[in-house]
Write an enzyme that holds these catalytic residues in place. Structure first.
Site, mmCIF file in Angstrom:
data_model
loop_
_atom_site.group_PDB
_atom_site.id
_atom_site.type_symbol
_atom_site.label_atom_id
_atom_site.label_comp_id
_atom_site.label_asym_id
_atom_site.label_seq_id
_atom_site.Cartn_x
_atom_site.Cartn_y
_atom_site.Cartn_z
ATOM 1 N N GLU A 284 9.033 1.258 11.424
ATOM 2 C CA GLU A 284 10.120 2.241 11.337
ATOM 3 C C GLU A 284 9.448 3.599 11.354
ATOM 4 O O GLU A 284 8.762 3.973 10.413
ATOM 5 C CB GLU A 284 10.936 2.004 10.064
ATOM 6 C CG GLU A 284 12.280 2.704 10.080
ATOM 7 C CD GLU A 284 12.197 4.110 9.519
ATOM 8 O OE1 GLU A 284 12.207 5.056 10.340
ATOM 9 O OE2 GLU A 284 12.117 4.267 8.297
ATOM 10 N N LYS B 184 0.858 -1.187 0.000
ATOM 11 C CA LYS B 184 0.000 0.000 0.000
ATOM 12 C C LYS B 184 0.890 1.230 0.000
ATOM 13 O O LYS B 184 1.446 1.597 1.020
ATOM 14 C CB LYS B 184 -0.924 0.037 1.213
ATOM 15 C CG LYS B 184 -1.998 1.128 1.084
ATOM 16 C CD LYS B 184 -2.481 1.651 2.405
ATOM 17 C CE LYS B 184 -1.592 2.703 2.994
ATOM 18 N NZ LYS B 184 -1.525 3.971 2.207
ATOM 19 N N GLU C 125 8.914 16.236 15.675
ATOM 20 C CA GLU C 125 9.485 16.050 14.343
ATOM 21 C C GLU C 125 8.848 17.031 13.368
ATOM 22 O O GLU C 125 7.636 17.024 13.171
ATOM 23 C CB GLU C 125 9.256 14.614 13.877
ATOM 24 C CG GLU C 125 9.935 14.288 12.556
ATOM 25 C CD GLU C 125 9.783 12.834 12.170
ATOM 26 O OE1 GLU C 125 10.750 12.259 11.639
ATOM 27 O OE2 GLU C 125 8.704 12.263 12.398
#
Length: 492
Positions: free
Chosen positions: A259, A185, A392
């Protein structure tokens, strides 16, 4: 349609690659891709529904349980993987260009990562599985035990938009080597390039159902995570989404590799060489316009050289070439989307309203009136508790933080929810190594930072679960089975 290197690439992708064929979608929703550097229309892609995901998963299950893939030897899989690599290599230039147009990645980076690396990973894991003993006979108290390594099963691979080709292949290649089948995907933000893999898989002769590709948004993506016929999820993306996927995999007792995000620190020690630092900071902190999970956006500098580091970093950012990512002279391209540009500018506004000091950048470049460009930006005097130091950004916005000594630098570097990348800059490599060993992170560089495809990659803390790359990456796609047998096995 464009033609590059004698390979056609259709920029409209309104069908899905399922069971070895291009099939019409069940739903009617589409995504309109825009070119990052201009905002112009690039192509149209269909978005999958839960039913499309279900078709793809069932095809993968059939190929594994009843098709030829489930009966292949390691040598047979390796031979097909090499053919797959050859087919991708023929398309490498066109693919790299397409990704740069989609997400703004400078072409000098896209060539290696989206053009060359996927084929290289296929070849690396093909040869690894050829050399691997998938069965081992061990002595036991009552005879012997055959220890088998078998494929984990059907893998749902969910890839992000920042390095779409290589991050997808970091999942596909070890999975195929292990004997798994895959449903990929891709992210809608890079809606077009993933289907090049389907074209190449067809050309290479991968059996039907071994690799299936369905573009979908988060809703349909969730159905892939929870599908009862999926055995493992391999995901790269935000920590926020990773938490949701991890919770669902935990509920289902489903294997997973996650990850996730990062807020890595580049530690410039008191004896560091400023020219070495400036020579490597591009790869460490600004690679792919800082749309990289390992971006070292916290720059830790000693108080005794703090102003020197701040001034040098500001000068470096001011000297960068901001422009069209297809121009080889460009070092900083646009953000991948208008929405993402807004996110990055939002962080800049937050920092401007804090006690931090803006020393370079801070907005949109005046000479770029189209596309989603932002200036590489440096804020000094940032506190490690500030939002700019904690969250982030995923864009070229750096926070420079002072420290007192090596121990203080380690403390600040570790004072983060993340642990994915990092670097230490020092004229004394042993000193740098001593600091690096104390930082809780999955990867860290000494006087440079560059991903090594032959070594494990992944994060600690909120940066993820498990590892990709290196010989270790094939293990998450294998299950161990112990068969208790007689003593005759040992003599054989």
């Amino acid at each position: 349609m464009t033609v590059i290197a004698d390979v056609e690439t259709n920029l409209d992708r309104t069908r899905f690659f399922i069971n070895g064929e291009w099939v019409d979608p069940i739903g009617s929703e589409t995504h309109h891709a825009l070119e990052a550097a201009t905002g112009d229309a690039l192509g149209t892609a269909s978005l999958g529904t839960d039913a499309d995901i279900d078709r793809a998963v069932k095809a993968a299950r059939e190929a594994l349980d009843h098709g030829p893939w489930g009966r292949t030897t390691a040598d047979e899989r390796a031979a097909l993987m090499h053919k797959f690599a050859d087919a991708l290599e023929k398309r490498a230039d066109a693919t790299a260009t397409l990704v740069s147009r989609e997400n703004g990645m400078p072409i000098t980076l896209s060539g290696p990562f989206n053009g060359a690396a996927p084929a290289g990973l296929l070849r690396m894991y093909a040869e690894q599985v050829r050399a691997m003993d998938l069965e081992e006979v061990r002595p036991s108290a009552l005879g012997s035990t055959i220890v088998r390594r078998e494929p984990v099963g059907v893998v749902g691979a969910i890839a992000p938009w920042n390095y779409p080709q290589v991050l997808a292949m970091m999942k596909i290649a070890p999975a195929l080597a292990a004997g798994c089948t895959v449903v990929l995907k891709p992210s809608p933000e890079t809606a077009l390039d993933s289907y090049v893999m389907g074209d190449a898989a067809q050309e290479a002769g991968l059996p039907p159902g071994v690799l299936n590709i369905v573009l979908a948004d988060r809703g349909a993506g969730a159905s892939l995570v929870s599908h009862p016929l999926v055995d493992k999820i391999a995901f790269t993306g935000s920590t926020e989404t990773g938490r949701i996927i991890g919770a669902e995999c935990g509920r289902l007792i489903r294997r997973m590799t996650l990850e996730l995000g990062g807020k890595s620190a580049a530690i410039f020690l008191e004896d560091g060489d400023i020219d070495t630092f400036l020579g490597g900071i591009g790869a460490a902190s600004f690679m792919n316009n800082s749309q990289t999970c390992t971006t070292q956006s916290r720059i830790l500098a000693p108080r005794s050289r703090y102003d020197e580091v701040v001034d040098a970093l500001a000068g470096w950012t001011d000297s960068q070439t901001i422009g069209n990512p297809l121009d080889p002279a460009t070092t900083i391209g646009p953000m991948a989307s208008e929405k993402h540009l807004g996110r990055v500018l939002g962080f800049i506004d937050v920092a401007k309203n804090s006690n931090a000091r803006l020393v370079s950048g801070g907005g949109r470049p005046t000479d770029q009136d189209r596309g989603w460009f932002v200036q590489p930006t440096v804020f000094a005097d940032v506190d490690n508790d500030d939002r700019l130091a904690r969250e982030e950004v995923f864009g070229p916005v750096m926070a420079v933080i002072p420290f007192d000594d090596d121990a203080d630098a380690v403390r600040i570097a570790n004072d983060s929810n993340y642990g994915l990348g990092g670097s230490v800059w020092s004229a004394d490599e042993e000193r740098a190594l001593g600091v690096a060993r104390q930082v809780r992170t999955g990867t860290i560089g000494l006087n440079y930072y560059s991903l090594d495809l032959g070594a494990p990659f992944g994060g600690m803390k909120d940066s993820g679960v498990g590892r990709e790359l290196g010989p270790e990456a094939i293990n998450p796609y294998l299950e161990y089975k112990s068969i208790y047998a007689g003593a005759d096995r040992l003599r054989g």
